[in-house]
Design an enzyme around this catalytic site. Structure first.
Site, short mmCIF file in Angstrom:
data_model
loop_
_atom_site.label_atom_id
_atom_site.label_comp_id
_atom_site.label_asym_id
_atom_site.label_seq_id
_atom_site.Cartn_x
_atom_site.Cartn_y
_atom_site.Cartn_z
N ASP A 161 0.86 -1.18 0.00
CA ASP A 161 0.00 0.00 0.00
C ASP A 161 0.90 1.23 0.00
O ASP A 161 2.10 1.16 0.24
CB ASP A 161 -1.02 -0.03 1.14
N GLN A 184 -12.32 6.52 -3.18
CA GLN A 184 -12.60 7.12 -1.88
C GLN A 184 -14.01 7.74 -1.91
O GLN A 184 -14.77 7.47 -2.83
CB GLN A 184 -11.53 8.15 -1.52
N GLY A 198 1.15 3.95 1.77
CA GLY A 198 1.48 4.74 2.96
C GLY A 198 0.43 5.77 3.27
O GLY A 198 0.49 6.44 4.30
N ASP A 219 -7.24 -7.47 2.95
CA ASP A 219 -6.14 -7.53 3.92
C ASP A 219 -6.63 -6.93 5.22
O ASP A 219 -7.55 -6.11 5.23
CB ASP A 219 -4.92 -6.74 3.42
#
Length: 376
Positions: free
Chosen positions: A92, A194, A94, A271
């Site tokens: 990913d 998002q 960060g 995850d």
């Protein structure tokens, strides 16, 4: 990277597929153990392969950038060689870690300035240097740099945030497309949807992300404190827009029930730190429900941790023994609990895949959901 959709469930949107990468094929739906700093805590790589049966693990750009640092990783020839893991890796960007550093970071159009949680040193992440960093780490799948909004989040902030995330995505794609992989194999870039819990923002973001036509797509900003019903609603909205022939990755999710419900909504990849973090605190996931191994009721229970699980056959450890280790703060206790929980999560997605292929997923999912949340 190539994704092949093999079949879909007739009573839900669950899918079974195969994701081909340079370091091997991944059968979906899949759970990715989290190896934040280049290791899944307390687990050897051979255990990840042989006992847990992990097909892909996750690393974190923020943590690897700070320690051991990019010079070390590049000197080793990438993360695969550094940590001796020869199967696929996803990193990913960060963005989530930077989001969690509320008191020590500043978000601007250029990128995010933050202070290291290790020594307080100041750093800047931009869409461009995050792509460069993930090139150096060398993961098979890398993530675009985005802003993960908190929950709750007001509409105006969420809207401004997705607009900036989309501008950052354009910069990520330009940098990614104008650079080459460093270690002789291809990497794939996944953009991230998002929009908090606002339907119109999620729809807008999903449309923008889908328009880039990348190898796969991710959904971020969920499992950050919102009710599960909101998570499922936003996932369904987004999956109605994201292309059917590309893998869909729901980031940071979640409980076993969350995973099954989101598989039913069309998610392929997951995850979460929950199986490993909770294991270290004595919480175990089983097919019949949740065990707090610290409870006195397990003190004289000499049966396997999960009598129905194939991991019980592998480990031969009783609830009583594991409780003793956890109470004694022995490292082996955390290790056994971690092995168990990760194997359980892998079993869960493997079984979900089998049921999808058999055409019995929906009934099985509904029966499992009733059991998985029980406190034993």
């Amino acid at each position: 990277m190539k994704f092949t959709l093999q079949t879909s469930d007739i009573h839900s949107k669950a899918r079974a597929g195969t994701l081909e990468t340079a370091h091997g094929n991944i059968l979906t739906p899949i759970f990715m153990p989290v190896g934040t700093a280049g290791t899944v805590k307390g687990v050897h790589q051979h255990e990840l392969k042989e006992q847990i049966k992990a097909q892909i693990i996750l690393g974190n750009t923020y943590h690897l950038y700070l320690r051991p640092g990019l010079d070390t990783i590049r000197g080793a020839g990438g993360l695969h060689r550094f940590n001796s893991w020869d199967r696929p890796i996803l990193t990913d960007s960060g963005g989530y870690q930077v989001y969690s550093l509320t008191e020590v970071r500043k978000i601007r159009e250029e990128g995010v300035t933050f202070r290291s949680h290790i020594d307080g040193s100041k750093h800047l992440f931009t869409p461009e240097n995050v792509m460069d960093t993930q090139r150096i780490i060398g993961a098979d799948i890398i993530m675009a740099f985005d802003e993960c909004t908190p929950y709750p989040c007001d509409y105006r902030y969420a809207k401004d945030s997705i607009d900036m995330t989309h501008r950052w995505l354009q910069r990520c794609c330009e940098r990614f497309d104008n650079t080459e992989p460093l270690y002789g194999y291809e990497q794939s870039l996944f953009p991230i949807v998002q929009g908090s819990v606002y339907k119109d923002l999620r729809e807008k973001s999903a449309e923008v992300i889908a328009s880039y036509g990348r190898d796969g797509n991710a959904i971020g900003g969920l499992s950050v404190g919102e009710p599960a019903e909101e998570m499922y609603a936003m996932t369904e909205v987004v999956n109605n827009i994201l292309p059917r022939d590309k893998p869909r990755y729901l980031m940071g999710v979640g409980t076993p029930i969350n995973i099954l419900e989101n598989i039913a909504l069309g998610i392929d990849m997951f995850d979460c730190v929950m199986p490993t973090r909770n294991a270290r605190n004595g919480m175990l996931f089983t097919r019949k429900g949740i065990i707090n191994i610290k409870n006195k009721k397990w003190a004289d229970d000499f049966s396997p941790i999960d009598a129905d699980s194939d991991l019980a056959t592998d480990l031969f450890y009783s609830k009583s023994y594991l409780r003793h280790l956890i109470h004694s703060k022995e490292l082996l206790g955390a290790q056994i609990a971690t092995l168990h929980n990760l194997r359980f999560y892998m079993w869960l997605v493997e079984e979900a895949r089998n049921k999808i292929l058999e055409g019995t997923f929906y009934e099985w999912k509904n029966s499992m959901v009733k059991q998985l949340g029980e406190r034993l």
